[in-house]
Design a protein around this motif. Structure first.
Motif, short mmCIF file in Angstrom:
data_model
loop_
_atom_site.label_atom_id
_atom_site.label_comp_id
_atom_site.label_asym_id
_atom_site.label_seq_id
_atom_site.Cartn_x
_atom_site.Cartn_y
_atom_site.Cartn_z
N SER A 259 40.04 45.40 34.26
CA SER A 259 40.32 44.02 33.85
C SER A 259 41.80 43.71 33.98
N LEU B 226 42.67 43.33 37.63
CA LEU B 226 42.17 42.06 38.14
C LEU B 226 43.08 40.91 37.74
N ALA C 216 36.44 31.43 36.98
CA ALA C 216 35.73 32.53 37.65
C ALA C 216 36.42 33.86 37.39
N VAL C 217 37.73 33.85 37.40
CA VAL C 217 38.48 35.08 37.13
C VAL C 217 38.27 35.51 35.68
N ILE D 61 38.69 34.66 44.59
CA ILE D 61 37.52 34.77 43.73
C ILE D 61 37.02 33.39 43.32
N LEU E 24 34.77 36.95 35.35
CA LEU E 24 34.73 38.26 35.99
C LEU E 24 35.41 39.31 35.13
N GLU F 68 45.48 38.74 40.23
CA GLU F 68 45.30 37.29 40.36
C GLU F 68 46.56 36.52 39.95
N GLU G 168 33.10 39.22 31.36
CA GLU G 168 31.66 39.44 31.29
C GLU G 168 31.10 40.29 32.42
N LYS G 169 31.50 40.03 33.62
CA LYS G 169 30.89 40.70 34.75
C LYS G 169 31.30 42.17 34.86
N LEU G 170 32.49 42.50 34.38
CA LEU G 170 32.89 43.90 34.38
C LEU G 170 32.03 44.72 33.41
#
Length: 99
Positions: free
Chosen positions: A40, A43, A61-62, A56, A65, A47, A68-70
């Protein structure tokens, strides 16, 4: 060996196995947490270093990501990866024991 001694040995092995399992699960959770925190951070750092538009998506969206998505990687890090290692190591150990 008396039945009582055999039962006590079996109980001691069961307790040892449970303790080792609890220790390994705690260790896997801590390692997964550290990995997700590191990813995280990488990322977000990556960014924020970009001056143009993000590949992304927007900032939302970042954020999704990174937050939650990690988390979708947690089962992989805690279950699949250790199981894959066990499956790759156990045949070698069984072979060595049989030799």
């Amino acid at each position: 060996m008396s039945p009582f001694l055999a039962a006590a040995a079996f109980l001691a092995l069961a307790i040892l196995r449970a303790a080792l399992h609890a220790f390994s699960q705690r260790r896997l959770f801590e390692d997964a947490e550290a990995t997700l925190t590191r990813l995280s951070g990488e990322l977000v750092d990556g960014e924020t270093a970009v001056t143009g538009a993000s590949v992304i998506g927007g900032s939302g969206a970042v954020a999704v990501l990174a937050s939650e998505k990690l988390e979708a990687l947690r089962p992989y890090l805690m279950r699949y990866s250790p199981a894959r290692m066990r499956v790759s190591v156990m045949p070698v150990i069984i072979l060595l024991i049989t030799l």
